[in-house]
Design an enzyme around this catalytic site. Structure first.
Site, PDB file in Angstrom:
ATOM      1  N   VAL A  19       0.911  -1.199  -0.057  1.00 59.18           N
ATOM      2  CA  VAL A  19       0.025  -0.044   0.031  1.00 59.18           C
ATOM      3  C   VAL A  19       0.893   1.085  -0.005  1.00 59.18           C
ATOM      4  O   VAL A  19       2.073   1.329   0.572  1.00 59.18           O
ATOM      5  CB  VAL A  19      -0.979   0.049   1.214  1.00 59.18           C
ATOM      6  CG1 VAL A  19      -1.907  -1.025   1.226  1.00 59.18           C
ATOM      7  CG2 VAL A  19      -0.276  -0.149   2.694  1.00 59.18           C
ATOM      8  N   SER A  20       0.327   2.328  -0.545  1.00 60.06           N
ATOM      9  CA  SER A  20       1.015   3.700  -0.383  1.00 60.06           C
ATOM     10  C   SER A  20       0.100   4.493   0.405  1.00 60.06           C
ATOM     11  O   SER A  20      -1.573   4.319   0.204  1.00 60.06           O
ATOM     12  CB  SER A  20       1.528   4.235  -1.972  1.00 60.06           C
ATOM     13  OG  SER A  20       0.260   4.356  -2.650  1.00 60.06           O
ATOM     14  N   SER A  21       0.537   5.486   1.001  1.00 61.62           N
ATOM     15  CA  SER A  21      -0.489   6.018   1.872  1.00 61.62           C
ATOM     16  C   SER A  21      -1.559   6.813   1.106  1.00 61.62           C
ATOM     17  O   SER A  21      -2.917   6.926   1.844  1.00 61.62           O
ATOM     18  CB  SER A  21       0.466   7.249   2.459  1.00 61.62           C
ATOM     19  OG  SER A  21       0.881   8.211   1.619  1.00 61.62           O
TER      20      SER A  21
END
Length: 465
Positions: A19-21
């Site tokens: 995941v990326s933020s």
């Protein structure tokens, strides 16, 4: 019959989550969601068993250097993983080159992967692999366009002196989207000048705490202030990004001090004089301090024990990968340097006057270093290098790249060296304590290269600043 047996083979499955933020907040691709769908997929297939879950949190799909991805690939090479599952293809990669290199490794070690939300991807056939490669091209294009849009916004903000992050160095504050000096600025400036005078981060941090009540860790003091060019008013090409806290000359001197590693850990009992200056001429690594323990027996039977500060090549001691073995006493190094220094200073001054002052352009060399880093990464991705070798070689190349300015201005005339050459510095030196001796050597010497023994002797090569 053979096909049925193969399909019933128990598969050790790895669940990969990334995941990326921004994606976690905006698209709902949460860690919990990806984990639950991966575990449910394994539960629905009786010939699958979970090997491990691998998570890279807040990492872009365009980056290959991800901690758990690297761990996963190592397990693949060890034959521990038969199948890798993830929710969507963009969780796996957004770079076509990285995907192709990794796919080659997976095929070599007979591991496959499945995007459980996109079952039409099939890497077991040529058509399937071509379809995946085509999809990766569009995923990479989308990611790069998004990154370019963000970069353009940041570039415009910086050009107008606007902040792009809420993290600011001590001595500054954000006001109307711009950095301005805060009430702490005089205290921070005083601490920086204190560091320049005493050349010790420990003492500067203690001084800041005791004098102004400002508490900072050593790492924070170093990274957010000493190494931060914002304190000179510059940031990302904007020379007037924010108010200046110190001069360019002071900032350059701070970088020189840090680069020569003059700071000693607070737990170090003995202040070794040549820490950070001695370099093994055989392997090129820094030589570390150690102690030589000896004992002598008196006529009355009592034993007197002695400890002498010394230096040794840690590569030889720990790994035996260097032939420069043995220990050399600190006093022997001092004697040799003091004996040779006057002659070396005279030679250095004459050489400088002969060659004159020249401007050095390092841009070609820096481009060569960048190409070496790219080739090194390709070697690792193609399984030609071990992870430890890749990280060590990359760190060495990046350190060299960071240390080189694009243009080196002509050297200043070595007036300090000439004055030293004309004075009785040997007598003055013997009255200095170890901390003062450290400062003395670092004022004139960049490094001392120490070779292995030839008979009973070692060779010293002194490189002046």
């Amino acid at each position: 019959m053979k096909r049925t047996q193969e399909s019933e083979k128990l598969l050790h499955v790895a669940v990969y989550i990334r995941v990326s933020s921004d994606e976690q907040a905006e698209r709902g691709d949460s860690i919990r969601d990806q984990k639950e769908r991966g575990l449910n997929y394994i539960e629905e297939h009786h010939n699958m068993i979970l090997h491990d879950i691998y998570l890279d949190d807040g990492v872009s799909g365009q980056k290959i250097d991800r901690d758990d991805f690297t761990r996963l690939m190592n397990h693949v090479k060890e034959g521990l993983v038969d199948l890798i599952i993830f929710t969507k293809l963009d969780r796996w990669f957004r770079s076509l080159r990285h995907y192709l290199n990794t796919q080659a490794i997976l095929e070599k070690y007979h591991a496959a992967w499945t995007a459980i939300d996109q079952p039409y991807f099939d890497t077991s056939t040529p058509y399937g692999r071509a379809f995946v490669a085509q999809s990766m091209t569009f995923a990479e294009l989308e990611a790069q366009n998004g990154g370019l849009r963000v970069a353009d916004v940041f570039r415009t903000k910086v050009a107008h002196g606007e902040v792009i992050t809420g993290k600011v160095p001590r001595g500054y504050q954000i006001q109307d989207k711009h950095l301005v000096l805060s009430e702490e600025a005089p205290a921070i400036y005083d601490a920086l000048m204190y560091f320049l005078k005493h050349q010790s981060m420990n003492r500067a941090v203690d001084y800041l705490k005791e004098t102004y009540g400002i508490i900072m860790t050593l790492q924070n003091f170093k990274q957010s202030l000493l190494r931060n060019d914002k304190i000179t008013g510059r940031y990302r090409g904007n020379d007037s990004y924010c108010p200046r806290l110190i001069s360019d000359e002071d900032f350059c001197e701070i970088q020189r001090i840090l680069d020569h590693n003059i700071n000693i850990k607070s737990s170090q009992k003995y202040p070794y004089i040549f820490t950070g200056l001695l370099v093994c001429a055989e392997c090129g690594r820094k030589m570390g301090g150690c102690q030589i323990n000896t004992a002598s027996k008196r006529k009355d039977g009592t034993v007197i024990r002695y400890k002498y500060p010394a230096y040794e090549c840690k590569q030889h001691r720990a790994y035996k990968t260097c032939d420069n073995g043995g220990q050399i006493r600190e006093v022997r190094i001092e004697e040799c340097l003091l004996k040779k220094l006057r002659e070396q200073l005279g030679s250095y001054t004459a050489d400088f006057e002969t060659k004159g002052r020249k401007t050095v352009d390092n841009r070609i060399k820096k481009n060569q270093l960048r190409r070496k880093i790219r080739r090194l990464k390709d070697l690792y991705l193609n399984d030609a290098l071990l992870l430890e070798e890749y990280k060590a070689d990359r760190a060495e190349l990046e350190a060299e790249l960071e240390s080189l300015p694009d243009i080196e201005p002509p050297s200043e005339y070595p007036a300090a060296s000439i004055r030293m050459h004309n004075t009785d510095f040997e007598s003055m030196y013997r009255h200095l304590d170890n901390q003062q001796k450290r400062l003395f050597w670092r004022a004139v010497i960049k490094e001392i290269r120490l070779s292995g023994r030839t008979g009973l002797h070692r060779e010293y090569t002194v490189v002046f600043l």
